[in-house]
Scaffold this active site. Structure first.
Site, short mmCIF file in Angstrom:
data_model
loop_
_atom_site.label_atom_id
_atom_site.label_comp_id
_atom_site.label_asym_id
_atom_site.label_seq_id
_atom_site.Cartn_x
_atom_site.Cartn_y
_atom_site.Cartn_z
N GLU A 130 -12.92 -4.29 5.04
CA GLU A 130 -13.24 -5.61 5.63
C GLU A 130 -11.95 -6.16 6.77
OE1 GLU A 130 -14.41 -10.34 4.08
OE2 GLU A 130 -13.83 -8.71 2.54
N ARG A 190 -7.87 4.42 -8.39
CA ARG A 190 -7.30 3.50 -7.19
C ARG A 190 -5.55 3.80 -7.15
NH1 ARG A 190 -5.18 -1.74 -8.22
NH2 ARG A 190 -5.73 -2.53 -10.01
N LYS A 195 -3.74 -10.39 0.25
CA LYS A 195 -3.64 -11.28 1.39
C LYS A 195 -3.05 -12.46 1.12
CE LYS A 195 -7.93 -8.77 3.00
NZ LYS A 195 -8.21 -8.00 1.82
#
Length: 662
Positions: A87, A342, A352
């Site tokens: 994204e 992951r 973020k």
């Protein structure tokens, strides 16, 4: 982003992320057999150490055997097509390096192609600058996308399919509040009986009319959303009538309030109507008043692009059922989704929101501050792209999450750098040493190899009456357990024929610091044996005619946080900041071999930094890498001037764990 656990978290409103009710079991996708990390096949011994370091393990090992080999065998394909779908609302971090390596590497190994697709379905925070940064990062790691696409390329087609889904009885427009939706799904603890939305069985024509009204701006956020009509009796929450389209909040409704702690990077698009900001979309402008959700968009775009293997992290394992459900309803080509563990890094923060807070409060300079673990920050710090790929390959690929400590990452980087960069002498905190018994015009040109590997070459440095040594290499009072310079004790200068012995020293009367050391050169008389010192130290000569020394500012990069889990600090992650995360040495000195190292960069010429394969990647100062003997590994920082008249260096890693010196 696809391989970010926040994407999985967004699939339900926060209260629904509880244990499932006992009365039903989720229709989990078939679980693949867990596999061990790939064993690296033994090959012939490399001819040089540099060859060994640039390929410390087989870069294809994780595709040859183990989990990813099983994935390909499950659906062999003559033309493998994968995708990496971030994204564009921030910079990539170390966790994304695994997703990039797997998706691009899997396609490359099988002779296929990989798309770079930007998942730009949420106009809040998405910017062209993030597009550019992500693309450059992918190319820096050495991968070239077959095509660069955006989910927004398909907005018209996605809308048409949404109408078709309604007409097939597979979707309906819902007007329930978030609280009602939570209750329909079993309440906050998931233990209440689930029940259908009252709008679930409204006439198809009515849902179609309402959906078009959403499109035309009749409704505000929180007033309507399109939901898929799935299976409320299924134990899998990803089949509880997920949202397909929502109405973002209008720009005038924006708030400066930060998301609740613990919900960073979560889009909350599953409530369909709550946390979105309908800002001007950076590509489609103001055309759309509604936007498709990740659950509706991702699987369909995979089909549009002919993806054969949709590889994502295990947080999306339950989503595989809804992924396949929607594709079976609407499209012919059906990709295969499989999930791997992951990569998670301890001792830092990757969200973020937290990084933005660090930048805003000036704990770090920017998103690419070398103390962070965004990929642009690691690049600026001087971590070579090949070192990152080698690290990912070392970890292997299974369904288990790789929870890695910073120390392990730095050990891998250190091992890579040891064999791929040249060596120079660098003095961080210099003290001048005057060798009194040498003439004022004394000059010897000494040959210094750039490495133990002869292929790196040799350079010359001047040795004169005055040299500079490291302040920590001199003590005013000697002790038996100390082997460097002290009054009356001989010490060797690296590559200088004979040792020197300190005789006296001078100090600044105000600071008390030593400012100069006087020494004698221990050259033996004819027929005498030379003195053998117990240790050797590095140095830089004073020779203006040879432009020696070269002045530099050096930034020693230490951990940004004091603990392995900053987010767990009872007073918040900012309370865990290490006040000594950066040490600056403004008066450092480099020997003259630096100029040749700078001209011959990049060191090493690997991955996206290859001169012949640098499309889309601007070679930056960080490619000027070297080992400062006894001090660590360093690179030039972008704060250096263009012509290197002003030099700023970052320490990449120390020579050994938890120490700056040998």
């Amino acid at each position: 982003m696809d391989d970010d656990p926040s994407k999985a978290a967004e699939m339900l409103p926060e209260p629904d992320k509880q244990e499932l009710p006992e009365r039903s079991k989720p229709s989990k996708p078939k679980k693949e057999k867990a596999t061990k990390p790939a064993k690296v096949p033994k090959g012939p011994m490399p001819k040089t150490k540099r060859e060994a370091a640039t390929a410390p393990n087989d870069p294809d090992s994780m595709f040859k055997v183990g989990f990813l080999a099983d994935v390909h065998q499950e659906r062999p394909s003559a033309r493998v097509i994968t995708r990496f779908p971030p994204e564009p609302n921030g910079y990539l971090h170390i966790g994304h390096s695994k997703a990039i390596a797997i998706n691009f590497g899997f396609a490359r190994y099988h002779g296929g192609e990989c798309y770079l697709r930007f998942d730009d379905t949420n106009p809040a925070g998405e910017k062209k600058e993030f597009d550019d940064s992500i693309e450059e990062t992918v190319r820096w790691l050495g991968f070239t996308p077959k095509r660069i696409t955006h989910s927004s390329d398909n907005f018209d087609r996605l809308y048409e399919l949404a109408e078709i889904l309604i007409q097939k009885g597979g979707a309906y427009v819902c007007h329930c509040t978030k609280a009602k939706i939570v209750d329909q799904r079993g309440g906050g603890d998931g233990k209440k009986p689930r029940y259908a939305c009252p709008h679930r069985n409204r006439p198809i024509s009515e849902s179609l009319t309402e959906f078009r009204a959403m499109r035309d701006g009749k409704y505000k956020s929180n007033e309507a959303a399109l939901r898929m009509k799935q299976n409320l009796e299924d134990g899998n929450p990803q089949m509880w009538d997920l949202f397909a389209y929502r109405i973002p909040r209008k720009k005038e409704e924006e708030t400066d309030e930060l998301p609740e702690e613990g919900k960073e990077d979560i889009k909350d698009e599953e409530d369909g109507k709550d946390e979105q900001l309908a800002q001007h979309h950076y590509r489609t402008g103001d055309k759309w008043k509604i936007y498709p959700t990740y659950d509706f968009t991702h699987c369909l775009c995979d089909s549009f692009e002919g993806i054969t293997h949709s590889l994502c992290t295990v947080e999306f394992e339950l989503s595989r059922v809804s992924y396949e459900w929607l594709n079976n309803k609407l499209v012919e080509h059906k990709p295969m989704q499989r999930e791997y563990g992951r990569l998670s890094m301890g001792g830092t923060v990757l969200s973020k929101r937290k990084i933005q807070k660090l930048v805003q409060d000036k704990f770090v300079r920017s998103w690419d501050d070398p103390r962070l673990y965004t990929l642009p920050a690691l690049r600026r710090r001087g971590i070579p792209p090949g070192a990152i790929l080698s690290f990912v390959n070392e970890l292997g690929v299974t369904k288990a999450t790789s929870n890695i400590e910073i120390k392990r990452f730095e050990t891998s980087v250190r091992r890579y750098l040891e064999m791929t960069v040249p060596r120079l002498m660098l003095v961080l905190d210099p003290i001048k040493v005057v060798i009194d018994d040498l003439p004022d015009d004394h000059l010897e040109m000494l040959d210094l190899p750039f490495s133990k590997d002869p292929a790196y070459g040799v350079h010359t440095v001047p040795f004169t009456k005055s040299v500079y040594i490291e302040r920590s290499d001199f003590r005013e009072v000697d002790s038996p357990d100390y082997f460097r310079m002290a009054p009356g004790k001989p010490v060797g200068l690296m590559k200088v024929p004979y040792p020197i012995t300190a005789t006296t020293f001078g100090k600044d009367p105000e600071s008390g610091k030593v400012t100069v050391v006087h020494a004698r050169y221990e050259k033996p008389a004819d027929g005498e044996k030379p003195i053998k010192p117990k240790s050797f130290i590095h140095w830089v000569s004073s020779s203006p005619s040879h432009n020696s020394p070269i002045a530099a500012e050096v930034r020693i990069i230490n951990p940004l946080f004091k603990s392995d889990n900053p987010a767990a600090h009872p007073s918040g992650f900012l309370a865990d900041i290490n006040p000594n995360s950066e040490e600056i040495f403004p008066n450092a000195m480099i020997e003259t071999g630096f100029e040749e190292i700078r001209r011959r960069a990049p060191w090493p010429a690997e991955a996206g930094e290859k001169e012949s394969d640098s499309e889309g990647v601007a070679t930056g100062p960080e490619t000027v890498r070297f080992q400062g003997m006894r001090m660590g590994y360093f690179c030039a920082d972008k704060d250096s001037s263009a012509g290197m008249e002003k030099i700023v260096l970052n320490r990449i890693v120390s020579l050994k764990e938890d120490t700056g010196k040998d």
